[in-house]
Scaffold this active site. Structure first.
Site, short mmCIF file in Angstrom:
data_model
loop_
_atom_site.label_atom_id
_atom_site.label_comp_id
_atom_site.label_asym_id
_atom_site.label_seq_id
_atom_site.Cartn_x
_atom_site.Cartn_y
_atom_site.Cartn_z
N ASN A 1 0.86 -1.18 0.00
CA ASN A 1 0.00 0.00 0.00
C ASN A 1 0.90 1.24 0.00
O ASN A 1 1.55 1.54 1.00
CB ASN A 1 -0.89 -0.05 1.25
CG ASN A 1 -1.68 1.22 1.48
OD1 ASN A 1 -1.78 2.07 0.59
ND2 ASN A 1 -2.26 1.35 2.67
N TRP A 2 0.92 1.93 -1.14
CA TRP A 2 1.82 3.09 -1.26
C TRP A 2 1.28 4.32 -0.56
O TRP A 2 1.95 5.35 -0.50
CB TRP A 2 2.06 3.42 -2.75
CG TRP A 2 2.80 2.36 -3.51
CD1 TRP A 2 3.26 1.16 -3.02
CD2 TRP A 2 3.18 2.39 -4.89
NE1 TRP A 2 3.89 0.45 -4.00
CE2 TRP A 2 3.86 1.19 -5.16
CE3 TRP A 2 3.02 3.31 -5.92
CZ2 TRP A 2 4.36 0.89 -6.43
CZ3 TRP A 2 3.51 3.02 -7.18
CH2 TRP A 2 4.18 1.82 -7.43
N LYS A 3 0.02 4.28 -0.12
CA LYS A 3 -0.62 5.44 0.52
C LYS A 3 -0.46 6.68 -0.38
O LYS A 3 -0.50 6.55 -1.60
CB LYS A 3 -0.06 5.64 1.92
CG LYS A 3 -0.14 4.35 2.75
CD LYS A 3 0.11 4.52 4.21
CE LYS A 3 -0.04 3.18 4.90
NZ LYS A 3 0.18 3.24 6.34
N HIS B 1 -9.36 0.98 5.56
CA HIS B 1 -8.04 1.13 6.20
C HIS B 1 -8.20 2.03 7.44
O HIS B 1 -9.01 2.96 7.43
CB HIS B 1 -7.05 1.74 5.21
CG HIS B 1 -5.64 1.69 5.70
ND1 HIS B 1 -5.15 2.60 6.60
CD2 HIS B 1 -4.62 0.83 5.44
CE1 HIS B 1 -3.88 2.30 6.88
NE2 HIS B 1 -3.54 1.23 6.19
N GLU C 1 -6.54 4.40 8.47
CA GLU C 1 -6.35 5.84 8.19
C GLU C 1 -7.63 6.45 7.61
O GLU C 1 -7.93 7.61 7.86
CB GLU C 1 -5.14 6.04 7.26
CG GLU C 1 -3.83 5.78 8.01
CD GLU C 1 -2.68 5.32 7.14
OE1 GLU C 1 -2.75 5.41 5.91
OE2 GLU C 1 -1.68 4.86 7.72
N GLU D 1 -4.70 -5.45 11.07
CA GLU D 1 -3.67 -4.43 11.27
C GLU D 1 -3.91 -3.74 12.61
O GLU D 1 -4.74 -2.80 12.70
CB GLU D 1 -3.74 -3.37 10.16
CG GLU D 1 -3.54 -3.93 8.77
CD GLU D 1 -3.04 -2.87 7.81
OE1 GLU D 1 -1.96 -3.06 7.25
OE2 GLU D 1 -3.72 -1.84 7.63
N GLY E 1 3.04 2.00 10.87
CA GLY E 1 3.96 3.13 10.69
C GLY E 1 4.74 3.49 11.94
O GLY E 1 5.38 4.53 11.99
N SER F 1 4.01 -2.27 10.14
CA SER F 1 5.48 -2.21 10.22
C SER F 1 6.18 -3.50 9.76
O SER F 1 7.19 -3.89 10.35
CB SER F 1 5.93 -1.85 11.64
OG SER F 1 5.49 -0.55 11.97
P1 PGA Z 1 3.27 0.19 7.60
O1 PGA Z 1 1.75 0.35 7.04
O2 PGA Z 1 3.82 -1.07 7.00
O3 PGA Z 1 3.97 1.42 7.16
O4 PGA Z 1 3.15 0.07 9.10
C1 PGA Z 1 0.90 -0.75 6.95
C2 PGA Z 1 -0.47 -0.31 6.44
O5 PGA Z 1 -0.94 0.77 6.80
O6 PGA Z 1 -1.13 -1.05 5.69
#
Ligand code: PGA
Length: 263
Positions: free
Chosen positions: A14-16, A102, A104, A174, A180, A220
């Site tokens: 996931n490149w966000k 997600h 976020e 997650e 992150g 992470s």
């Molecule tokens: P991260 O993100 O690997 O940077 O912790 C994972 C995600 O949000 O899917």
């Protein structure tokens, strides 16, 4: 063991909100070049919307094995929804996967389980495989209520889904405190929660469906942590954020079996 037989492992990046479209094209080419030729896992990259068209073209032109996903979608096919992207627009670009819910999106864009449920129904209806994200925040983990929290998310998000298509869902567990932050759940703990999620799927739908649905860990994930995660019996793959932005790191994660041979 059903993992690997019924359930093909799936590793997604996931490149966000990162990468201009040309940078994205370069990254996907680098990843493709470094993939093991006999790879028996599914590799999905999930760039921002603005890069999807270019990357879709490059994947097709070079007959890459890499699959393409989107980070979000609307639950309607079309309409007066300024700034939104329809699932049919994704489908037209040969997009196979879409992340739904997600953390976020839940946190910064107020996405509720109810909205996520509508998006899941629509994705299944149009034939895009949703990657449904669930997971508890730190305050819930600290009081040990993560199972109750995730159970509630699953009950709400999966309500009324078409049983004929529901096996196409991928679930990503997650824990929000691991996204992150550099903190990961221990592989055993992630396996425990994923096993719990599978039991819930079995109750909500059926044991057969629960054996088919792939469940990833996310939070992470790095090249050094991938092997202990992937050897867990219930974990069918990973959803990678930060480490998917670097071709070398992502390839090391995807090619984790090379390291297995060295253990
Ligand atoms: P991260 O993100 O690997 O940077 O912790 C994972 C995600 O949000 O899917």
């Amino acid at each position: 063991m059903l993992k690997g037989e019924i359930r093909k492992p799936i590793i997604a990046g996931n490149w966000k909100m990162h990468k201009m479209h040309l940078e994205g094209v370069k990254l996907v080419e680098e990843i493709d070049n470094s993939l093991d030729k006999n790879l028996d896992i599914e590799v999905v990259i999930i760039p921002p919307f603005t890069a999807l068209r270019s990357i879709s073209t490059v994947i097709k032109a070079n007959q890459m094995k890499i699959k393409l996903g989107a980070q979000n979608m609307h639950y309607m096919s079309e309409g007066p929804f300024t700034g939104e992207i329809s699932p049919l627009m994704l489908k037209a670009l040969d997009i196979e996967y879409v992340i739904i819910g997600h953390s976020e999106r839940r946190e910064y864009f107020d996405e509720t389980d109810e909205l996520i449920n509508k998006k899941l129904k629509k994705a299944l209806e149009v034939g895009i495989k949703p990657i449904l994200c669930v997971g508890e925040p730190l305050r819930i983990r600290e009081i040990g209520k993560q199972k109750q929290y995730v159970r509630e998310q699953l009950n709400n998000c999966l309500e009324g889904l078409n049983e004929n298509y529901v096996h196409n869902i991928v679930i990503a567990y997650e824990p929000i405190w691991a996204i992150g932050t550099g903190k990961t759940a221990t592989p055993e703990d992630a396996n425990f929660m994923i096993s719990f999620i599978r039991q819930r799927i079995s109750k909500i739908f059926s044991p057969v469906i629960s054996e088919k649905i792939r469940i990833q860990y996310g939070g992470s994930v790095k090249p050094f942590s991938i092997v202990p995660i992937m050897v867990q019996p219930e974990i069918d793959g990973v959803l990678v954020g930060g480490a998917s932005l670097n071709a070398q790191d992502f390839s090391d994660i995807v090619n984790y079996k090379k390291k297995l041979k060295n253990i």
